[in-house]
Design a protein around this motif. Structure first.
Motif, PDB file in Angstrom:
ATOM      1  N   ALA A 123     -74.907 -52.614 102.063  1.00  0.00           N
ATOM      2  CA  ALA A 123     -76.165 -53.459 102.184  1.00  0.00           C
ATOM      3  C   ALA A 123     -77.450 -52.632 101.650  1.00  0.00           C
ATOM      4  O   ALA A 123     -78.463 -53.140 101.050  1.00  0.00           O
ATOM      5  CB  ALA A 123     -76.445 -53.942 103.568  1.00  0.00           C
ATOM      6  N   TRP A 124     -77.667 -51.461 102.216  1.00  0.00           N
ATOM      7  CA  TRP A 124     -78.541 -50.408 101.896  1.00  0.00           C
ATOM      8  C   TRP A 124     -78.527 -50.281 100.192  1.00  0.00           C
ATOM      9  O   TRP A 124     -79.899 -50.032  99.709  1.00  0.00           O
ATOM     10  CB  TRP A 124     -78.527 -49.221 102.612  1.00  0.00           C
ATOM     11  N   ALA A 125     -77.417 -50.037  99.797  1.00  0.00           N
ATOM     12  CA  ALA A 125     -77.598 -49.682  98.237  1.00  0.00           C
ATOM     13  C   ALA A 125     -78.028 -50.846  97.633  1.00  0.00           C
ATOM     14  O   ALA A 125     -78.590 -50.829  96.392  1.00  0.00           O
ATOM     15  CB  ALA A 125     -75.801 -49.560  97.874  1.00  0.00           C
ATOM     16  N   ALA A 126     -77.531 -52.070  97.976  1.00  0.00           N
ATOM     17  CA  ALA A 126     -78.289 -53.323  97.409  1.00  0.00           C
ATOM     18  C   ALA A 126     -79.608 -53.631  97.674  1.00  0.00           C
ATOM     19  O   ALA A 126     -80.256 -53.940  96.829  1.00  0.00           O
ATOM     20  CB  ALA A 126     -77.605 -54.642  97.921  1.00  0.00           C
ATOM     21  N   CYS A 178     -87.341 -56.574  98.821  1.00  0.00           N
ATOM     22  CA  CYS A 178     -86.485 -55.852 100.008  1.00  0.00           C
ATOM     23  C   CYS A 178     -86.402 -56.092 101.330  1.00  0.00           C
ATOM     24  O   CYS A 178     -85.305 -56.229 101.867  1.00  0.00           O
ATOM     25  CB  CYS A 178     -87.036 -54.363  99.759  1.00  0.00           C
ATOM     26  N   ILE A 179     -87.494 -56.454 101.817  1.00  0.00           N
ATOM     27  CA  ILE A 179     -87.465 -57.305 103.097  1.00  0.00           C
ATOM     28  C   ILE A 179     -86.688 -58.346 103.283  1.00  0.00           C
ATOM     29  O   ILE A 179     -86.131 -58.769 104.201  1.00  0.00           O
ATOM     30  CB  ILE A 179     -88.989 -57.462 103.812  1.00  0.00           C
ATOM     31  N   GLY A 180     -86.838 -59.194 102.347  1.00  0.00           N
ATOM     32  CA  GLY A 180     -85.964 -60.361 102.493  1.00  0.00           C
ATOM     33  C   GLY A 180     -84.380 -60.187 102.395  1.00  0.00           C
ATOM     34  O   GLY A 180     -83.693 -60.825 103.195  1.00  0.00           O
ATOM     35  N   THR A 199     -85.038 -49.660  92.200  1.00  0.00           N
ATOM     36  CA  THR A 199     -84.698 -48.953  91.016  1.00  0.00           C
ATOM     37  C   THR A 199     -84.500 -49.573  89.741  1.00  0.00           C
ATOM     38  O   THR A 199     -84.860 -49.296  88.775  1.00  0.00           O
ATOM     39  CB  THR A 199     -83.075 -48.491  91.436  1.00  0.00           C
ATOM     40  N   MET A 200     -83.965 -51.185  89.758  1.00  0.00           N
ATOM     41  CA  MET A 200     -84.062 -51.825  88.792  1.00  0.00           C
ATOM     42  C   MET A 200     -85.377 -52.049  88.155  1.00  0.00           C
ATOM     43  O   MET A 200     -85.492 -51.773  86.823  1.00  0.00           O
ATOM     44  CB  MET A 200     -83.195 -53.223  89.009  1.00  0.00           C
TER      45      MET A 200
END
Length: 372
Positions: A317-320, A359-361, A326-327
């Motif tokens: 989840a954190w990686a996503a 990111c919050i979503g 990053t993208m």
């Protein structure tokens, strides 16, 4: 080849040795003798003081002229081949049984050699410990061999516990008023078996506490990471050692209680049925311990697997979440001419705000699904 030589040495006559061997005497408190106690019983009572095995055989021979129930009881502790040789020849013990009695490390059993019963018991002692660790010794085993003939009982004990001295005194005092010694050697065999099995019951009750402690630790461990698997394995090893001492003895005890067993006094056979019942109870307990520990190992491994899966979900989840900035920053790092922040006053803050919103979503979505 050495075993064959030992058997030959045990059965061939010794033409140049005296009638009384160097260890065929009683030396209480000192000396090399393995004989702990030796006495003659007549009419259910101890006849005379302690004596040597040679003297005991002579006394019994004279006593049986008037009392057919007279017998001798010789107790030995960890005898060597040389110490046991004279006694074995004097009472006509089978060399195979003698070898088992001297070298120990035998499987619990009851065997018949002509008119002599040879029984092997594993003695168990519970080892006290403040806390169970992966190296804790929970049970300590020893061995007790019994030769029961028509006019003699020879006990051979290996290990530092399960002394028969108290049992001998209790039988001699006839505290329960049963007069078992008057029934001959089979009564002594029963008394020894009864003491060993009763001790099994005590050890099983103490083991129950350790198993309950492990069970509580497995299912009540905070964080769901499971308990120290080394403690479970160690307790399982100790339970297996207990199981090897108990399980093989059940059928022999049942056989000693059967009417076809002519070497056991009929009045004593009913007592062996009671011993067999107690042993069956212990066997069921030990099997239950073994199965429960297997279940606890599986439960512990399942807890570890669940914890690892939860960790992997959190990492994923954190990686996503971090993949989004990053993208986007990777795209903006390609230095195209037409970028929002190059031509719009608020383009750069808008991109940063978009990254934060996305990111919050994603974080809230993962939390809602239990991934974070």
């Amino acid at each position: 080849m050495s075993m064959i030589n030992n058997l030959r040495a045990a059965v061939r006559p010794h033409l140049r040795r005296s009638d009384e061997g160097p260890y065929d005497t009683l030396r209480p408190g000192h000396g090399p003798s393995a004989v702990v106690d030796c006495a003659v019983y007549q009419g259910g009572k101890r006849h005379g003081e302690s004596c040597s095995p040679r003297e005991a055989a002579q006394r019994v021979k004279r006593a049986r002229e008037t009392d057919a129930g007279s017998f001798s009881w010789i107790g030995l502790h960890e005898p060597t081949e040389a110490e046991f040789e004279g006694i074995a020849q004097r009472f006509g013990l089978h060399p195979l049984a003698v070898e088992d009695a001297v070298h120990a490390h035998q499987r619990p059993k009851v065997e018949r050699y002509d008119d002599v019963l040879f029984a092997v018991f594993k003695t168990i002692r519970y080892v006290e410990h403040d806390q169970l660790t992966p190296t804790s010794e929970v049970v300590e085993t020893g061995e007790l061999m019994v030769f029961a003939g028509q006019d003699f009982v020879i006990t051979v004990r290996h290990g530092g516990h399960s002394s028969l001295q108290e049992l001998r005194h209790r039988l001699e005092a006839d505290i329960d008023g049963t007069g078992l010694l008057a029934k001959g050697p089979s009564a002594v065999l029963h008394a020894i078996a009864d003491q060993v099995v009763d001790n099994y019951l005590l050890v099983a009750d103490r083991l129950q506490t350790d198993v309950d402690e492990i069970e509580f630790d497995v299912f009540a461990n905070k964080g769901g990471r499971g308990t120290d698997v080394g403690r479970v394995y160690q307790l399982k090893r100790e339970v297996l050692e207990f199981k090897r001492a108990v399980a093989p003895l059940l059928r022999p005890m049942q056989q000693l209680s059967e009417p076809m067993q002519r070497l056991v006094d009929p009045d004593i056979q009913k007592y062996f049925r009671d011993v067999a019942d107690h042993l069956a109870r212990v066997t069921e307990q030990v099997h239950g311990f073994d199965e429960l520990l297997n279940s606890l190992l599986q439960a512990n491994l399942a807890q570890v697997s669940v914890a690892q899966n939860e960790d992997m979900r959190k990492i994923t989840a954190w990686a996503a979440i971090f993949a989004v900035p990053t993208m986007i920053t990777g795209i903006y790092g390609m230095n195209f001419d037409y970028m929002p922040e190059l031509h719009h006053k608020y383009g750069y803050p808008m991109v940063l705000g978009g990254i934060v919103v996305i990111c919050i979503g994603m974080y809230r979505g993962f939390r809602r699904n239990g991934w974070l």
